[in-house]
Design a protein around this motif. Sequence first.
Motif, PDB file in Angstrom:
ATOM      1  N   LEU A  82       7.459  20.060  -1.101  1.00 56.86           N
ATOM      2  CA  LEU A  82       7.078  19.497   0.185  1.00 56.86           C
ATOM      3  C   LEU A  82       8.270  18.705   0.719  1.00 56.86           C
ATOM      4  O   LEU A  82       8.997  18.074  -0.044  1.00 56.86           O
ATOM      5  CB  LEU A  82       5.865  18.579   0.042  1.00 56.86           C
ATOM      6  CG  LEU A  82       4.572  19.232  -0.437  1.00 56.86           C
ATOM      7  CD1 LEU A  82       3.492  18.172  -0.637  1.00 56.86           C
ATOM      8  CD2 LEU A  82       4.087  20.293   0.544  1.00 56.86           C
ATOM      9  N   VAL A  83       8.455  18.735   2.027  1.00 54.00           N
ATOM     10  CA  VAL A  83       9.596  18.062   2.646  1.00 54.00           C
ATOM     11  C   VAL A  83       9.098  17.102   3.718  1.00 54.00           C
ATOM     12  O   VAL A  83       8.266  17.468   4.558  1.00 54.00           O
ATOM     13  CB  VAL A  83      10.575  19.081   3.266  1.00 54.00           C
ATOM     14  CG1 VAL A  83      11.688  18.372   4.024  1.00 54.00           C
ATOM     15  CG2 VAL A  83      11.176  19.956   2.174  1.00 54.00           C
ATOM     16  N   GLY A  84       9.613  15.866   3.672  1.00 52.12           N
ATOM     17  CA  GLY A  84       9.279  14.867   4.678  1.00 52.12           C
ATOM     18  C   GLY A  84      10.474  14.526   5.544  1.00 52.12           C
ATOM     19  O   GLY A  84      11.512  15.196   5.494  1.00 52.12           O
ATOM     20  N   MET A  85      10.338  13.474   6.333  1.00 54.01           N
ATOM     21  CA  MET A  85      11.441  13.029   7.168  1.00 54.01           C
ATOM     22  C   MET A  85      11.499  11.510   7.174  1.00 54.01           C
ATOM     23  O   MET A  85      10.494  10.832   6.963  1.00 54.01           O
ATOM     24  CB  MET A  85      11.329  13.560   8.596  1.00 54.01           C
ATOM     25  CG  MET A  85      10.190  12.961   9.412  1.00 54.01           C
ATOM     26  SD  MET A  85      10.290  13.374  11.172  1.00 54.01           S
ATOM     27  CE  MET A  85       9.673  15.053  11.179  1.00 54.01           C
ATOM     28  N   ALA A  86      12.700  10.988   7.419  1.00 51.74           N
ATOM     29  CA  ALA A  86      12.905   9.543   7.529  1.00 51.74           C
ATOM     30  C   ALA A  86      13.946   9.321   8.620  1.00 51.74           C
ATOM     31  O   ALA A  86      15.139   9.498   8.383  1.00 51.74           O
ATOM     32  CB  ALA A  86      13.361   8.955   6.203  1.00 51.74           C
ATOM     33  N   MET A  87      13.474   8.943   9.796  1.00 50.59           N
ATOM     34  CA  MET A  87      14.382   8.798  10.931  1.00 50.59           C
ATOM     35  C   MET A  87      14.468   7.365  11.443  1.00 50.59           C
ATOM     36  O   MET A  87      15.545   6.828  11.660  1.00 50.59           O
ATOM     37  CB  MET A  87      13.954   9.728  12.077  1.00 50.59           C
ATOM     38  CG  MET A  87      14.108  11.199  11.771  1.00 50.59           C
ATOM     39  SD  MET A  87      14.034  12.211  13.259  1.00 50.59           S
ATOM     40  CE  MET A  87      12.343  11.933  13.791  1.00 50.59           C
ATOM     41  N   THR A  88      13.310   6.733  11.673  1.00 54.71           N
ATOM     42  CA  THR A  88      13.302   5.471  12.408  1.00 54.71           C
ATOM     43  C   THR A  88      13.747   4.297  11.558  1.00 54.71           C
ATOM     44  O   THR A  88      13.536   4.256  10.344  1.00 54.71           O
ATOM     45  CB  THR A  88      11.899   5.181  12.974  1.00 54.71           C
ATOM     46  OG1 THR A  88      10.968   5.115  11.888  1.00 54.71           O
ATOM     47  CG2 THR A  88      11.460   6.254  13.932  1.00 54.71           C
TER      48      THR A  88
END
Length: 549
Positions: free
Chosen positions: A178-184
């Motif tokens: 599974l792949v997530g994101m971290a931007m903010t």
Amino acid sequence: MMINTHEVENQVPPREGVDEYSSNAPLVEAVERWGRPEAAAALRETGQLVGTAAFQHDAERANTHSPTLQTHDRWGRRVDEVEYDDAYHRILGAAVSAGAHTSAWADPGGGANVERAAAFSLFAQVEPGHACPVSMTHAAVPTLALAASGLRNEWMPRLLSRAYDAGLGGGGAKASALVGMAMTEKQGGSDVRANTTRAEATGADDGWGREFALTGHKWFCSAPMSDAFLVLAQAPGGLSCFFVPRVLPDGSRNAFRIQRLKDKLGNRSNASSEIELAGTSAWLVGEEGRGVAAIVPMVTRTRLDCVIGTAAGMRQSVAEAAWHVRHRSAFGSLLVDQPAMAAVVAELALESEAATLTSMRLARAYDDDADAAEQAFRRLATAVSKYWVCKRGPGHAYEALECLGGNGYTETFPLARRYREQPLLAIWEGSGNVIALDVLRVLAREPEAFEAFFDEVGAASGEHAGFDLELAEAQSVVREISADVAGSAARARELTERLALVLQASLLIQYSPGEVADAFVRTRLEGAGGMLYGALPPGVDTAALLARA
């Protein structure tokens, strides 16, 4: 001695053993129209699964036994792991097994995204929190396609796999991911160009591409138990996109420090976190300095899933409300037979059908056979629908909750959980102003998207005078704003709302029963009825709307 004061009567039976797919007429019709014939059997199987008492119990348990953070093991070694109840893993595993994450990429073709959207919707209808990692994994595929071939070839099969493995594993130990994101970040929020996380080149350039070391803090990182993340950071060449695995190729843990879990209003089954990156190994995805361009395909598809997820929540709200009023009596008759209550549930069903139809039509526009006009249409229609459908979700959930009376306000019934869930999808991947201003940017930079949008919407012209008038007014507003896009920020919401309403009305006119389309045009475009649900004007076929619930 036990005294039996009364027998329990007039309580609604549990809504269990329901085929949530076959009982959802607008969804079935949309899949028949835009999906592939072979999709129905698998979706019925999913619908039956999520309608079971066991699945609903898992949904409740996953939300009442929230994830917990374990920063260290018993010997003081840093592990940064989030522990979930087994119910959450059962739900997530079922969704992955059904292809609710990446089936549209694994088995592409006309209708593939509709089928995937329908499966995603069915799972999210009952338990929305797990949908976050499911959505991000689906959306990560086009961004990961920009990575170096070695990274892409090793990780892409894991994303497309229908296996589910809850543990972290490296060195090829896991067949799925599974792949997530971290931007903010704290100082920027949606303004990712204000990010300060640094990316320093290590000089290594292996099969995974150019390696960097990241240092910084991310204010929101969703689903931190995921196997890898797409992260934005400032490289020497500018803001860039990076692939950050939790476990490195040699099997060791990457520096991924989970500082704390967010204490959220809703979305309790899904962990969201703050993380520190401290010399964290990362690999460049796309071109250095073009991080936003690399991450946009992921953001676009998660925005679409916000629309689908909100429509799924509306369906749950309508289904629970309709079930209640068909089984509960008050003042001498069933609630559904009382005109005031019937009008409320009928209009809730109307709103739900409009959202469902919008989400499925948008999903069809993402199939790999989409031509240039279809791609231009989806560029605008996704933003428009994300703004409108997701903003309608919370009010819709509240009105449905009220149909259950005091039971609706208790945590032992699902609509209290839904009421706390719906605002998230209006915030995630761009809150209202961010999305509305994006619509203005499309107008300034991609006028062909508006041409494609009005070509699609205009297919319903000539059926309803009220629709034709509103369509002409929406086009007039576009012309006015086009003369000064930069100075029209204050009108961004007005423009987006008008576009959303003519899109939904057009779809209902083209594809839904006439009674449904007529009710929508009269109440949403012509101003008949009231400001709240249930104030329907005379002549609306309430029985026909209720039948769709």
